[in-house]
Design a protein around this motif. Structure first.
Motif, short mmCIF file in Angstrom:
data_model
loop_
_atom_site.label_atom_id
_atom_site.label_comp_id
_atom_site.label_asym_id
_atom_site.label_seq_id
_atom_site.Cartn_x
_atom_site.Cartn_y
_atom_site.Cartn_z
N ARG A 165 40.84 8.60 -25.14
CA ARG A 165 42.12 8.85 -24.46
C ARG A 165 42.58 10.29 -24.66
O ARG A 165 43.05 10.95 -23.72
N VAL A 166 42.42 10.81 -25.89
CA VAL A 166 42.80 12.19 -26.16
C VAL A 166 41.99 13.14 -25.29
O VAL A 166 42.53 14.08 -24.68
N SER A 224 40.52 12.43 -22.49
CA SER A 224 40.91 12.24 -21.09
C SER A 224 42.17 13.03 -20.76
O SER A 224 42.27 13.64 -19.70
N GLU A 225 43.14 13.02 -21.68
CA GLU A 225 44.36 13.79 -21.45
C GLU A 225 44.07 15.28 -21.40
O GLU A 225 44.65 16.01 -20.58
N GLN A 226 43.16 15.73 -22.24
CA GLN A 226 42.78 17.14 -22.22
C GLN A 226 42.10 17.51 -20.90
O GLN A 226 42.36 18.58 -20.33
N GLU A 227 41.26 16.63 -20.41
CA GLU A 227 40.60 16.86 -19.12
C GLU A 227 41.63 16.93 -18.00
O GLU A 227 41.52 17.77 -17.09
N GLU A 228 42.63 16.03 -18.04
CA GLU A 228 43.68 16.04 -17.02
C GLU A 228 44.46 17.35 -17.06
O GLU A 228 44.81 17.91 -16.00
N LEU A 229 44.75 17.85 -18.27
CA LEU A 229 45.46 19.13 -18.40
C LEU A 229 44.63 20.28 -17.85
O LEU A 229 45.15 21.17 -17.17
#
Length: 332
Positions: A271-272, A274-279
């Motif tokens: 999840r961490v 994934s959030e970095q990829e989204e950013l």
């Protein structure tokens, strides 16, 4: 499979995998027997290729050299890792190394690597890798022609599991290791048609440290991006398979870890990430939008500058008759 027996007792077992590439095997034999360290035995694994080509090349070597060679002829290919395992099990050297038929060494490769592992200060290290140079080559009219050279991982100063987890940082020609390593981590995974050396390196580095000899390259990794058939490299000819089995190896290790410790930590880290990829994606989108706006502004400025030039030119053209009239009036 058939082959000739060898006299045991050598300190190093060299395994050479080959298949229908006599031009490269001939160079490999010259390279191996030119080593300054000569306490080795050579196992040639002809993995489904024409036996006559291999036997002919060996027959051209001196009697002393032939006595140190074992040849294994596989009627059908066992694959790269199957060939490696067959060669390793046919030898008995304290140290082992895979020398593929198209790669080569500096003359002091064996001397430097054996001396390194003989040093008591490195007794805890299971093997040693060396600075490696990529040699881009082509086959031209039956001859091997070098095109260019570049250092493989020029920024590398040590061998770590952390780096190896990202991507393979070594090739077989660069790695001499202790035979007893196989007692601890097993042999090469014969279920892998590609990336088998990387997966083996992961197991090795999970078990123990590996040294690194920096400085001038001692190993040379031959690459032929334009070649096909038997003369090709799997890294180019099997790009899709490399990506596929890279993913499968990673998935197998994740599955093993999940079986031992559950999915909790991996779910959190996923999840961490994934959030970095989204950013990163959002930031890239903003950069693209900013770049598009800047391009639009520059286009308008360019158009405006051209208009100003045109207007100035017309103004100057209209001024010329007025100036001429004024001169005439003054003369009158």
């Amino acid at each position: 499979m058939n082959g000739s027996a060898m006299t045991s007792g050598a300190r190093v077992t060299i395994v050479t995998r080959t298949k229908n590439r006599p031009i490269f095997l001939a160079r490999a034999l010259d390279d191996i027997f030119a080593q300054t360290f000569q306490d080795f035995e050579l196992v040639i694994v002809n993995d489904g290729g024409n036996p006559a080509d291999v036997d002919h090349l060996i027959s051209q070597r001196s009697e002393a050299e032939r006595s140190r060679v074992t040849t294994l002829h596989h009627a059908e290919s066992a694959g790269m890792e199957g060939a490696s395992n067959a060669g390793l099990k046919a030898g008995s050297g304290e140290f082992v190394v895979i020398h593929d038929d198209d790669d080569f060494w500096a003359p002091e490769f064996l001397a430097r690597t054996v001396a390194y592992l003989d040093d008591p200060a490195h007794a805890a290290e299971s093997g040693v890798m060396v600075r490696t140079e990529i040699v881009i080559e082509e086959l031209v009219d039956g001859a091997i022609e070098p095109i260019r050279r570049e250092i493989f991982w020029a920024d590398m100063r040590q061998i770590t599991l952390a780096d190896m987890l990202k991507i393979n940082r070594a090739v077989p020609i660069s790695f001499l290791y202790r035979r007893n390593l196989h007692d601890h981590v097993g042999y090469y995974n014969e279920n892998l048609p590609v990336v088998g050396d990387w997966e083996f390196h992961l197991r090795v580095l999970s078990h123990s440290r590996v040294g690194f000899l920096d400085g001038e390259p001692l190993a040379f990794w031959s690459q032929r991006p334009q070649s096909d058939g038997h003369h090709s490299n799997s890294i180019f000819a099997k790009v899709a398979e490399h990506a596929q089995y890279d993913a499968l190896v990673r998935d197998d290790y994740l599955r093993d870890q999940a079986a031992q410790g559950g999915l909790g930590t991996m779910l959190y880290l996923t999840r961490v990430l994934s959030e970095q990829e989204e950013l990163i994606v959002a930031q890239q989108r903003r950069l693209d939008e900013s770049a598009a706006k800047l391009d639009h502004i520059l286009e308008r400025l360019e158009a405006l500058s051209q208009t100003v030039v045109v207007r100035t030119s017309v103004g100057e053209f209209l001024k010329k008759p007025m100036l001429l009239m004024r001169k005439l009036l003054r003369r009158g």
